[in-house]
Write a protein that holds these residues in place. Sequence first.
Motif, PDB file in Angstrom:
ATOM      1  N   GLU A   1       0.909  -1.211   0.258  1.00 36.04           N
ATOM      2  CA  GLU A   1      -0.182   0.006  -0.369  1.00 36.04           C
ATOM      3  C   GLU A   1       0.687   0.887  -0.007  1.00 36.04           C
ATOM      4  O   GLU A   1       0.680   2.194  -0.186  1.00 36.04           O
ATOM      5  CB  GLU A   1      -0.595   0.023   0.992  1.00 36.04           C
TER       6      GLU A   1
ATOM      7  N   ASP B   1      -2.577   2.220  -9.225  1.00 36.02           N
ATOM      8  CA  ASP B   1      -3.421   1.204  -8.139  1.00 36.02           C
ATOM      9  C   ASP B   1      -4.073  -0.001  -9.241  1.00 36.02           C
ATOM     10  O   ASP B   1      -4.263  -0.782  -8.179  1.00 36.02           O
ATOM     11  CB  ASP B   1      -4.195   2.167  -8.678  1.00 36.02           C
TER      12      ASP B   1
ATOM     13  N   LYS C   1      -1.908  -2.392  -7.232  1.00 35.79           N
ATOM     14  CA  LYS C   1      -1.843  -2.706  -5.978  1.00 35.79           C
ATOM     15  C   LYS C   1      -3.413  -3.627  -5.749  1.00 35.79           C
ATOM     16  O   LYS C   1      -3.385  -4.133  -4.531  1.00 35.79           O
ATOM     17  CB  LYS C   1      -1.791  -1.523  -5.081  1.00 35.79           C
ATOM     18  N   THR C   2      -3.917  -2.923  -6.597  1.00 33.22           N
ATOM     19  CA  THR C   2      -5.072  -4.335  -6.484  1.00 33.22           C
ATOM     20  C   THR C   2      -5.445  -5.580  -6.451  1.00 33.22           C
ATOM     21  O   THR C   2      -5.865  -6.273  -5.756  1.00 33.22           O
ATOM     22  CB  THR C   2      -6.379  -3.508  -7.361  1.00 33.22           C
TER      23      THR C   2
ATOM     24  N   MET D   1      -2.670  -7.362  -3.770  1.00 36.08           N
ATOM     25  CA  MET D   1      -3.608  -6.534  -2.650  1.00 36.08           C
ATOM     26  C   MET D   1      -4.219  -7.675  -0.990  1.00 36.08           C
ATOM     27  O   MET D   1      -3.396  -7.042   0.111  1.00 36.08           O
ATOM     28  CB  MET D   1      -5.310  -6.468  -2.829  1.00 36.08           C
ATOM     29  N   ARG D   2      -3.813  -9.228  -1.731  1.00 40.14           N
ATOM     30  CA  ARG D   2      -3.871 -10.367  -0.687  1.00 40.14           C
ATOM     31  C   ARG D   2      -2.531 -10.689  -0.579  1.00 40.14           C
ATOM     32  O   ARG D   2      -2.310 -11.860   0.564  1.00 40.14           O
ATOM     33  CB  ARG D   2      -4.993 -11.049  -0.400  1.00 40.14           C
TER      34      ARG D   2
ATOM     35  N   ALA E   1      -3.932  -8.654   8.890  1.00 35.75           N
ATOM     36  CA  ALA E   1      -4.405  -7.017   8.383  1.00 35.75           C
ATOM     37  C   ALA E   1      -3.566  -6.537   9.122  1.00 35.75           C
ATOM     38  O   ALA E   1      -3.602  -7.159  10.886  1.00 35.75           O
ATOM     39  CB  ALA E   1      -5.868  -6.915   8.263  1.00 35.75           C
TER      40      ALA E   1
ATOM     41  N   ALA F   1      -3.027   2.622   4.161  1.00 33.74           N
ATOM     42  CA  ALA F   1      -3.846   3.593   3.321  1.00 33.74           C
ATOM     43  C   ALA F   1      -5.260   2.517   4.001  1.00 33.74           C
ATOM     44  O   ALA F   1      -6.206   3.207   4.048  1.00 33.74           O
ATOM     45  CB  ALA F   1      -3.345   3.609   2.145  1.00 33.74           C
ATOM     46  N   TRP F   2      -4.712   1.436   3.136  1.00 31.11           N
ATOM     47  CA  TRP F   2      -6.177   0.510   2.971  1.00 31.11           C
ATOM     48  C   TRP F   2      -5.687  -0.827   3.674  1.00 31.11           C
ATOM     49  O   TRP F   2      -4.155  -1.198   3.890  1.00 31.11           O
ATOM     50  CB  TRP F   2      -6.894   0.533   2.167  1.00 31.11           C
ATOM     51  N   ASN F   3      -6.261  -1.471   4.962  1.00 34.68           N
ATOM     52  CA  ASN F   3      -5.903  -2.864   5.441  1.00 34.68           C
ATOM     53  C   ASN F   3      -6.933  -4.208   5.087  1.00 34.68           C
ATOM     54  O   ASN F   3      -7.236  -4.398   5.881  1.00 34.68           O
ATOM     55  CB  ASN F   3      -5.647  -2.675   7.447  1.00 34.68           C
ATOM     56  N   PRO F   4      -6.627  -4.617   4.397  1.00 41.30           N
ATOM     57  CA  PRO F   4      -6.823  -5.466   3.311  1.00 41.30           C
ATOM     58  C   PRO F   4      -6.746  -7.105   4.417  1.00 41.30           C
ATOM     59  O   PRO F   4      -5.443  -7.310   4.743  1.00 41.30           O
ATOM     60  CB  PRO F   4      -7.073  -6.746   2.089  1.00 41.30           C
ATOM     61  N   VAL F   5      -7.583  -8.453   4.679  1.00 43.10           N
ATOM     62  CA  VAL F   5      -7.089  -9.818   5.247  1.00 43.10           C
ATOM     63  C   VAL F   5      -6.386 -10.654   4.150  1.00 43.10           C
ATOM     64  O   VAL F   5      -6.371  -9.694   2.878  1.00 43.10           O
ATOM     65  CB  VAL F   5      -8.561 -10.041   5.616  1.00 43.10           C
ATOM     66  N   PRO F   6      -5.090 -10.596   4.555  1.00 41.84           N
ATOM     67  CA  PRO F   6      -4.231 -11.538   3.484  1.00 41.84           C
ATOM     68  C   PRO F   6      -5.085 -12.733   3.289  1.00 41.84           C
ATOM     69  O   PRO F   6      -5.800 -13.271   3.877  1.00 41.84           O
ATOM     70  CB  PRO F   6      -2.993 -12.471   4.703  1.00 41.84           C
TER      71      PRO F   6
END
Lengths: 658, 658, 658
Positions: free
Chosen positions: A277, A283, A286-287, A290-291, A322, A327-332
């Motif tokens: 992040e 973007d 990163k998307t 993301m995990r 997480a 900035a955002w915190n997704p679950v792995p």
Amino acid sequence: MTIKQRLGVCYYPEQWPRSFWAEDARRMREIGIAVVRIGEFAWSRLEPREGFYQFDWLAGALEILHRAGLEVVLGTPTATPPKWLVDKMPDMAPLGADGAPRKFGSRRHYCFSHEGYARECDRIVEALACAFGEHPAVVGWQTDNEYGCHDTVESYSIAARDAFRKWCRSKYETTEALNRAWGNVFWSMELGSFDEIELPNLTVTEPNPSHLLDFKRFSSDQVVAFNRRQVEIIRNHSPGRAILHNFMGAFDAFDHYAVGADLDMAAWDSYPLGFLERSRHSDEFKTRYMRLGDPDFQAFHHDLYRSCGRGRWQVMEQQPGAVNWGAWNPVPAPGAVRLWTYEAFAAGAEVVSFFRWRQAPFAQEQMHEGLLLPNSEPNEAYFVAGEIAQELNRMEARAESARAPIALAFDYESAFAWRIQPQGQDFSYFDLVSAFYRALRKLGLSIDVVPPAPEEMKGRKMILAPGLFAARPELAAAMAQSGALVLLGPRSGSKTKDFQIPLALPPGDFGSLLGVKVRRVESLRPGVALAIRDLPGAHFSGWREFIALGEEAEAALCCEDGEVALSRRDNFYYLSGNPNDELLDALLRRLLAQAGADIIDLPQDIRVRDNGPLRYVFNYGSEPADISEIAGDAVFLLGGKTLDPCGVAAFMRKDEAE
Amino acid sequence: MTIKQRLGVCYYPEQWPRSFWAEDARRMREIGIAVVRIGEFAWSRLEPREGFYQFDWLAGALEILHRAGLEVVLGTPTATPPKWLVDKMPDMAPLGADGAPRKFGSRRHYCFSHEGYARECDRIVEALACAFGEHPAVVGWQTDNEYGCHDTVESYSIAARDAFRKWCRSKYETTEALNRAWGNVFWSMELGSFDEIELPNLTVTEPNPSHLLDFKRFSSDQVVAFNRRQVEIIRNHSPGRAILHNFMGAFDAFDHYAVGADLDMAAWDSYPLGFLERSRHSDEFKTRYMRLGDPDFQAFHHDLYRSCGRGRWQVMEQQPGAVNWGAWNPVPAPGAVRLWTYEAFAAGAEVVSFFRWRQAPFAQEQMHEGLLLPNSEPNEAYFVAGEIAQELNRMEARAESARAPIALAFDYESAFAWRIQPQGQDFSYFDLVSAFYRALRKLGLSIDVVPPAPEEMKGRKMILAPGLFAARPELAAAMAQSGALVLLGPRSGSKTKDFQIPLALPPGDFGSLLGVKVRRVESLRPGVALAIRDLPGAHFSGWREFIALGEEAEAALCCEDGEVALSRRDNFYYLSGNPNDELLDALLRRLLAQAGADIIDLPQDIRVRDNGPLRYVFNYGSEPADISEIAGDAVFLLGGKTLDPCGVAAFMRKDEAE
Amino acid sequence: MTIKQRLGVCYYPEQWPRSFWAEDARRMREIGIAVVRIGEFAWSRLEPREGFYQFDWLAGALEILHRAGLEVVLGTPTATPPKWLVDKMPDMAPLGADGAPRKFGSRRHYCFSHEGYARECDRIVEALACAFGEHPAVVGWQTDNEYGCHDTVESYSIAARDAFRKWCRSKYETTEALNRAWGNVFWSMELGSFDEIELPNLTVTEPNPSHLLDFKRFSSDQVVAFNRRQVEIIRNHSPGRAILHNFMGAFDAFDHYAVGADLDMAAWDSYPLGFLERSRHSDEFKTRYMRLGDPDFQAFHHDLYRSCGRGRWQVMEQQPGAVNWGAWNPVPAPGAVRLWTYEAFAAGAEVVSFFRWRQAPFAQEQMHEGLLLPNSEPNEAYFVAGEIAQELNRMEARAESARAPIALAFDYESAFAWRIQPQGQDFSYFDLVSAFYRALRKLGLSIDVVPPAPEEMKGRKMILAPGLFAARPELAAAMAQSGALVLLGPRSGSKTKDFQIPLALPPGDFGSLLGVKVRRVESLRPGVALAIRDLPGAHFSGWREFIALGEEAEAALCCEDGEVALSRRDNFYYLSGNPNDELLDALLRRLLAQAGADIIDLPQDIRVRDNGPLRYVFNYGSEPADISEIAGDAVFLLGGKTLDPCGVAAFMRKDEAE
Ligand SMILES: [Zn+2]
Ligand SMILES: [Zn+2]
Ligand SMILES: [Zn+2]
């Protein structure tokens, strides 16, 4: 040297009722944790009032962990001086570049140059080392915590200014020498006395880059000195214990090699999702990841810190779920924590230690997951840790070390230099080196990330040093003698150590090796691409140089406008721009073939890594991958020929197995 | 209680020659203005030098307005202390979070915690209340002006620090209690004395969220206390007059309910175009509604401030044309000002007061339009006001009040909490509640926006409380006893009042009601959508939780990855993510049907609102709309079956008419 | 008056060994350089310790240059006070709007209001002027360097505050007059004494615009006064030498006409690529012109500074290659430096002086290219300069001057005003005037950029004054008497000099000329376009006004919503919005035809410019252009009928040739 690979965990007994400790220790052991880090933020509990030490609880915790069969790495608490101490000497606060104090209320609220604070650190470290230095549970020490985190290397305090003046006096001896080195005749910046030196903040327009570079060197030296004081005290009282520090990712504000030189091993804190992040990736990138994180970021740092630890290293904080600080915190993704752990072991980590045992329900990191939920129920990573511990045992996994045939230079002074003078606002040394690293890794290579030291050049098939700020004759000589294929540029050797343009023109002392001179450079706004002839899809962007070839050099690649893109003199190459992935891939395939290094044609999102005779394969993609071609008829220790997303396979390499 | 609905205007006699006043008053009356607000920025004219009161001009203005048949709301001038006062006590300036003073030269340049300034306010308010408290023209008082505007609730001054220490001592009594509540063992933040407490600014990284939450509570309490001093003085001297304050839009830095509790009624300043520009809506949305404003923003605030005023409220400043303070400032659409005015009356406003009578040709707001141009010619809104006044008379419009069957909780402490810890950088409590409000309103429902107080739960068909920070057992009990369908989540009950994760895990004390536990949460970057099974187009974005169902709970909706999206236990529902509009629409239709609440299928951009027996219909679209299905065979008091853009219709509801 | 056009160069003998100087001078002469600027940053070498002057080296340099046949412009070194001087009076530092001091360590670290520093400047200027005022090499003087660069016009120091109070007292005499002019009754901002005046920074919300405008006028006056002190001293000691200052591009923080009025000629520093990067053009535009610059930016400034110098002007610093200070810094296209140089000569420049002779290998500008590389080898511009020098000789090029038939007003107070009150956040006076300039230039016209002074109106065919802040009756009268077609608006005359809305409504004193009143205005967010009837593609964006026509005025163009877009009363036009390029083109073609001004239909990216009888043609495009229609059967002095990219052609105009 090979060492058994084990799991660890970060634990804060002071944050939980004493009644929890024994059960916590029992469960750690149960799932296969071997090493526990404790104590690194506990100053207010170790010394709640000045001089009033309370070590009993720590002794109790050590005893409980010890009895459970756990080994302990003990942290010094100097990253979080308590309020009573700060109030005793308010000028210990670091000052930001804007001149504002950075106050108590979180952590790292100290200036590295404040001698009063340094003495307080000596005192608490000495007390701890005396008390626990020979405790049978204690197998190691961690100094402080994440030096430089939250931009804390540089301070603009009076203490820093006075120390910087002293540092300059010691380096230059006379103001004439300083004025000459900095080019202070420019804009009448000449100084008549070392006491006229100011810190390079709050200037009307940008400060002198030489001034800035020395300030960054000074600031880095202050970190080294601060760390060394603790190391020396601990060594005196705790023989045979490994002293380490937990470094961070994508962090280049001080010379980590220099701090590492005083340590017994290096460690770093690996947060794949948080670091992704924070990165400058698109973007879309990163998307996509993301995990699971950037497939190459962790790997690069494993190699970097293995180098900082001169072969001995570990992950001190492994993201287990997480986090709270992205900035955002997704679950792995399911499987991500396991994959990360094996990436570290594949790179030779001695320990992978999860942060943290139990999620805290309070304070700043309450949204940071742990192996346990705040109510002590297992969270997902608890089970993952248990599974890995069993696998490690079954595999008899050991950290191996061997010099890689490919060396990629990463140099902290170069990072300082190009932050000071990017010349194009998005130029990043870290990104430049990372792009080379990624391209090499996508070709299946194991890489050593090394400082630009002559002794690191030996025994290599290929040496790469993009963006290496200043040439040193002894380094150029070592490269020449190494027999390796050498790829330099862009910007390599473009400055003297004083941050001046070499009078022989860039690449300075690399010039005789390479047979080129760089006459002009330019930075290019995003979207501008300079195509490379005869390599469809390949281009320079962001940065390009205009070079003149000496008699012995030839053009190996050209831009479409006719300027040389790659020069060659014997086995010495100079790349005169910032390459895109297509250019890097084509270029490296060609040069690696010439250097006699084997590449592996990997599917996208598949990565491999050798640890001694073991070859690991990782799947960073979203689809299962067929890796039978990579594995051949090898026997799998982990996984199999079809590798699921987040999957890990391991098998004995054929060349080793035979 | 029903009250005649009337128009008002904001007027600044001190800004115009005395010779203008009588003619101004005559014209106000002529177009049907009934109430005039004056005086709220006039300190430098009321007391040009210390202790030298000059109230004659104000007495004269009151007399002129009174004789013209106008009623007056008199403002206290405390939002703009004059320079001589500020120079007397320079430390009354608020300090920004960066430590810089916020100087004289505009307005609101005072720190709420400065006792010296509070005493000056006591003095001027007392003098005004003594002088005019029983004046026959004076029907009401406004305290100060727009508390908190320009980010002025929080101050980081010495006065604020000392007051905060006192506040903490009073709340916690012992530092042990404070350390425990804040979790100060983390990072050695433990304090040994209340005098060690610092304000939570200028820390190296983020401060402790519990520390921040208490600072926000304290800052809110300071506003309440500041306001209460004025209210008590006025009450002593001005019996029977309504005391109000004019609140702002999208403003959550202090507890408006608590300030409202000391007032007789609430008021707010409604600037649809300015607020739209300031919002976080997309550029497309802003362009679409650039001349009319967000169709639901004003409506939400009408409901919110009706609640703050315990049923009695008004618009104190209604935008009458272009303003000066938006990023861009378009002229409202023809008809927009009339539509806005009726939206307020439909929501039960007693008065809609335009800001301002005549555009000032000087100073900061010279580009803010009024009913008159600076040269006293009528501007467009002048005629609009006249038209509305006649319609109101004809309709015999009255403010009605009734408890709505639907209650949507809006809680200031939750707003504090999620600003402190968004966990995903775009998470906004205000936006979350607004999305629920918008979805309900698009289904034709009249809504009460309520504080999370047990007594507000009674007599509802449905209660919604998304994002409600902390559960209180008595609130959970009131919900259980209400018989209403209850929809909670996401994030509801996820913290204790001390800003810790409940040891029973979220949703804390709501857990037994809902039968779920939230084990993990994650925030998601823009563009990531988690689809909901069997609801095409519906998804979570930005936020999602992983919940475990208790024995009595069941999954009512699931995400495509199998995680529960909506849980049900009897009539208690928990939504475990941030819903998009499609999900909200489908979900609310289903739950409202279950709750027995009637919905209306409205065309896009059509909104309805009931005020007692009257049903109003508004067209926020760019095309005429056929509303015959909504009206049935009712007789129109305003408009008709075809509603033009910006059009307003009103008719007697059939259930009422029959 | 016509003057021979010559080349110059900026040179820093103090930065190089004395042994270089003679060879440098010889090579300058060899390639045709005639004028050398030296000395402007050399204070630390001229006075290394207080009062210890060391002028020998400068005398030596002058002697060497003189003997080589070079003329010298000597700079005063006041832009870079040395450290010993700053340490003597630390309060000479300017303070930023945030209250932070702007420290030593780069340049321009002085507050214009600090009398102590001004006296130091008197002293060093006097010493230099005494020593070298009559030196035969010295043909001119440059005061200081780039006033205002790095945002240094405004300072918020105590010295500035005290000087501003004095300035206000002198302007207003009584606080009543000041309070009235500023409208301080608003928000109780009334002041009881001039000592109560604060600087307009750190206010809670925006300060009073009248207060800001006076502060900007004051700050501008301080620059004028600072410069005048140097001019007067130099005049006393250096008779017959031209005194100039080197201004910057796109810079409007002080009144350049007023500084120019004290000088003998104006100069400016032209960096086409750096300025393009800094502009607000789209990324597409910036990429398109990345190696050549905006085709109209330099041209506008040539015309502006010709006006500031009352006909006499030059380019003091011409970009010769890549610079160091843009966000990105590409190398100019081959031919770009030559094109830029001829654009200046075509506009009547007496000298075009390259910055700098040799690239410095050290300090802040080490990445700024020069005519020579740091190692003294020629860089590309070295050869370009030589080529141009020969061409100038062959052409016998001379600076001509003549009043252009078209006058476009550019007014610094208007720039102040619209920065203070853009009303729409992207409104820019500079961009508005530039759009008119570009449209005129694309029609082949030569333009005078003029201050809004009555005497500038005479002898014009057309006068344009968009956005002219305040009307003055004598200017309106001069326009009326000029016989020219006059085009005003938008925003012209919309304020009084005190920054109030005129009581007669805008356009104030222009109203009787134009026959219109502006009742309302609006700003519009990007993407909103108000189409103009019957002109496909033409629209307003960003800004639009609602005007009422007087009896003698008529609508010449209307918006699609029926509002008047262009009014006409005789030959006086008012444009009521911000036009796009299509509207400007159509409108100007129509009005120029009416005014009897000839236009040229130029291909895109072709520009022309007349210097006396010579017509120059420039190709800013990427394809060769056929200019035979423009040239007719004229004989080319430069170039020919096919103009390559970056090409320059010059020929004798037929009307002149015949
Ligand atoms: Zn000891
Ligand atoms: Zn009283
Ligand atoms: Zn003299």
